[in-house]
Design an enzyme around this catalytic site. Structure first.
Site, PDB file in Angstrom:
ATOM      1  N   HIS A 175     -11.235  -6.666  52.505  1.00 53.93           N
ATOM      2  CA  HIS A 175     -12.135  -7.683  51.965  1.00 53.93           C
ATOM      3  C   HIS A 175     -12.024  -7.760  50.431  1.00 53.93           C
ATOM      4  O   HIS A 175     -11.804  -8.839  49.858  1.00 53.93           O
ATOM      5  CB  HIS A 175     -13.581  -7.355  52.376  1.00 53.93           C
ATOM      6  CG  HIS A 175     -14.606  -8.320  51.882  1.00 53.93           C
ATOM      7  ND1 HIS A 175     -15.144  -9.304  52.670  1.00 53.93           N
ATOM      8  CD2 HIS A 175     -15.200  -8.461  50.676  1.00 53.93           C
ATOM      9  CE1 HIS A 175     -16.015 -10.011  51.970  1.00 53.93           C
ATOM     10  NE2 HIS A 175     -16.071  -9.512  50.744  1.00 53.93           N
ATOM     11  N   GLU A 176     -12.149  -6.626  49.780  1.00 59.94           N
ATOM     12  CA  GLU A 176     -12.172  -6.627  48.314  1.00 59.94           C
ATOM     13  C   GLU A 176     -10.817  -7.022  47.723  1.00 59.94           C
ATOM     14  O   GLU A 176     -10.756  -7.649  46.666  1.00 59.94           O
ATOM     15  CB  GLU A 176     -12.638  -5.264  47.773  1.00 59.94           C
ATOM     16  CG  GLU A 176     -14.053  -4.840  48.200  1.00 59.94           C
ATOM     17  CD  GLU A 176     -15.136  -5.867  47.925  1.00 59.94           C
ATOM     18  OE1 GLU A 176     -14.952  -6.734  47.052  1.00 59.94           O
ATOM     19  OE2 GLU A 176     -16.183  -5.818  48.615  1.00 59.94           O
ATOM     20  N   HIS A 188     -10.653 -10.664  47.252  1.00 64.35           N
ATOM     21  CA  HIS A 188     -11.249 -11.096  45.982  1.00 64.35           C
ATOM     22  C   HIS A 188     -10.286 -10.821  44.819  1.00 64.35           C
ATOM     23  O   HIS A 188     -10.075 -11.664  43.949  1.00 64.35           O
ATOM     24  CB  HIS A 188     -12.549 -10.334  45.713  1.00 64.35           C
ATOM     25  CG  HIS A 188     -13.720 -10.790  46.541  1.00 64.35           C
ATOM     26  ND1 HIS A 188     -14.188 -12.077  46.499  1.00 64.35           N
ATOM     27  CD2 HIS A 188     -14.535 -10.125  47.407  1.00 64.35           C
ATOM     28  CE1 HIS A 188     -15.248 -12.187  47.309  1.00 64.35           C
ATOM     29  NE2 HIS A 188     -15.470 -11.013  47.878  1.00 64.35           N
ATOM     30  N   GLU A 228     -15.515 -16.060  48.136  1.00 67.62           N
ATOM     31  CA  GLU A 228     -15.772 -15.383  49.410  1.00 67.62           C
ATOM     32  C   GLU A 228     -14.808 -15.878  50.493  1.00 67.62           C
ATOM     33  O   GLU A 228     -14.495 -15.145  51.429  1.00 67.62           O
ATOM     34  CB  GLU A 228     -17.240 -15.605  49.809  1.00 67.62           C
ATOM     35  CG  GLU A 228     -17.772 -14.688  50.885  1.00 67.62           C
ATOM     36  CD  GLU A 228     -17.832 -13.209  50.496  1.00 67.62           C
ATOM     37  OE1 GLU A 228     -17.647 -12.873  49.310  1.00 67.62           O
ATOM     38  OE2 GLU A 228     -18.056 -12.389  51.410  1.00 67.62           O
TER      39      GLU A 228
HETATM   40 ZN    ZN Z   1     -17.116 -10.590  49.175  1.00 67.06          ZN
END
Ligand code: ZN
Length: 492
Positions: A258-259, A262, A288
């Protein structure tokens, strides 16, 4: 004038780098006793940073440049974004600004205390004051607009209640019945339950995943923190964190995926617009969308694990008894639960729907703000079919309201929906499964760079989605993606 503007830009970026570095340090490696000394200095620097923005000279420069038709495209966009930013402090005195900041800090303390004592009543008066002050300050900025619409567009330019209503109604109509059907069907067994995953081996494996995703130490670093997050210090310093839990290897793995979603966005911004306000202003929803795309659409797919599961099995011997299909099913289990941050991909948007309905009702008066805890629990029962045993697992679970971030939650669900639409387009243009299977994630990153990352906030979120997918945002892609994926997973 342009030179003066550039001087301000540089000064602003210097304060930003200092504050972000100190914050990352505080959240990861700084010793516990260091906070008081640091917080005082950070408060001072934040004040200085605020003064630069509100400096009369800078405000005048922006006012003048706004009417300058000779500006190039990039500078024009910068001026537009600074202007939007300055508008948020319009008609608000420094005293009002600082006392609101103070109220947020006090509310955070009250929220923490309320959590410790499992007593919503400790936090309630602060929450009511936050709501009242948010309303008051928003009306001072925009006296003729609907308060919640202003807040929604603060977090995602171009969004309002009408558009979110349409989006969440679709979720309600299509996803709520699907969740009920899954709850009544044969459940998937969690094959990983009961095993222990030593932390040192998990850390080794996280490094394997990082190199698979092409997140390298040339521009990145992965630290440990209580709540995983990503932090941009600059284009070539896009840091992330994760956390490790001996009983749950999936926590560290999916936090990292997830990170990195980003961080890749931050790192792949085009040089001409990197490290300034255009880079800074990437919308919450588009940001996101990248993390959700990595984590869910790509990271929970079978093709992703065709390459990565054998490596995981080599690290933890007992996994050799669990087949790839069993593993992939396990990482996609869907089950209604109380805590938003632990929710699976399918039930997640319902958690956001609940917060959206409450926020909307708080600001239009249709929800009784003196009864918020019950309003919360009532909706959890209605949409997720479960009872909330206490406020800790209900209204006290999220930090966002203590920070007066009203209007922020909806961007989480919006990001997932953008991700589904982008994923759909990606699959039409490149052979995603084959790239995942054959350790070619760099080609996926390249596609995203061209379609989305390089632009940062050079365009509005609406235009970004249009440019990336050839269509305006359409929530249908998200609903169809969830329906297809989970109907086949649960054979319904
Ligand atoms: Zn996030």
């Amino acid at each position: 004038m342009i030179n003066k503007f550039k001087e301000y830009e540089f000064k602003i970026s210097a304060y930003e780098l200092a504050l972000t570095t100190m914050n990352f340090d505080a959240m990861t490696v700084a010793p516990k006793l260091s906070s008081e000394y640091r917080n005082e200095r950070m408060e001072y620097l934040s004040g200085e940073y605020y003064s630069i923005f509100t400096d009369k000279e800078f405000v005048e420069i922006i006012e003048n440049l706004k009417n300058d038709n000779s500006l190039d495209f990039i500078t024009k966009r910068k001026v537009e974004l600074y202007d939007q930013f300055l508008n948020k402090t319009k008609n608000i005195s420094k005293e009002e600004y600082t006392s609101f900041e103070k109220l947020k800090m006090d509310s955070y303390d009250a929220w923490e205390k309320a959590r410790k004592e499992n007593d919503y009543k400790i936090y309630e008066p602060f929450l009511l004051k936050l709501i009242e002050t948010s309303k008051k300050l928003t009306l001072k900025r925009e006296p003729n607009k609907d308060v919640y619409n202003v807040l929604l567009s603060d977090y995602e330019d171009g969004m309002d209640k009408e558009k979110y209503d349409e989006f969440f109604n679709l979720i309600k109509e299509e996803i709520v019945p699907l969740i009920k059907k899954i709850t009544d069907s044969k459940q998937i067994k969690n094959q990983l339950e009961g095993y222990k995953f030593p932390l040192n081996i998990q850390k080794e494996y996280v490094n394997d995943i990082l190199s698979y995703l092409r997140y390298t130490d040339d521009f990145g670093v992965c630290a440990t923190s209580i709540h995983p997050f990503s932090s941009r210090l600059s284009k070539n310093d896009a840091r992330i964190t994760t956390r490790y839990n001996e009983n749950d290897v999936l926590d560290s793995i999916f936090s990292v995926i997830h990170e990195v979603g980003h961080a890749m966005f931050e790192h792949q911004v085009a040089d001409e617009i990197a490290n300034g306000i255009i880079h800074n202003s990437i919308s919450m929803g588009t940001h996101e969308s990248q993390s959700r795309l990595f984590e869910n659409c790509l990271g929970r797919s079978k093709a992703f694990w065709e390459y990565n599961y054998p490596i995981l099995q080599n690290k933890f011997d007992f996994l050799k008894n669990i087949s790839l299909d069993e593993f992939v099913n396990t990482i996609n289990i869907s089950k209604p639960s109380l805590i938003r941050v632990d929710a699976d991909e399918l039930t997640y948007p319902l958690h956001i729907l609940i917060r959206y309905e409450l926020e909307k009702g708080i600001f239009d008066g249709s929800v009784d703000i003196n009864n918020l805890s019950n309003e919360w629990n009532k909706r959890v029962k209605e949409y997720l079919g479960i009872d909330v045993p206490n406020d800790l697992r209900g209204i006290l679970q999220d930090i966002h309201w203590s920070d007066a971030s009203f209007g922020y939650f909806p961007t989480y669900a919006l990001g997932s929906a953008y991700a589904a639409q982008i994923f759909n387009k990606m699959k039409q243009e490149i052979d995603v499964d084959s790239l995942l299977r054959n350790n070619k994630y760099d080609e996926i990153n390249n596609w995203l760079k061209e379609k989305i990352h390089k632009n940062a906030a050079l365009y509005s979120p609406k235009e970004i989605i249009l440019k990336a997918t050839g269509e305006e945002f359409n929530p249908r892609y998200y609903v169809d993606y969830l329906k297809n994926k989970f109907s086949s997973l649960y054979n319904i």
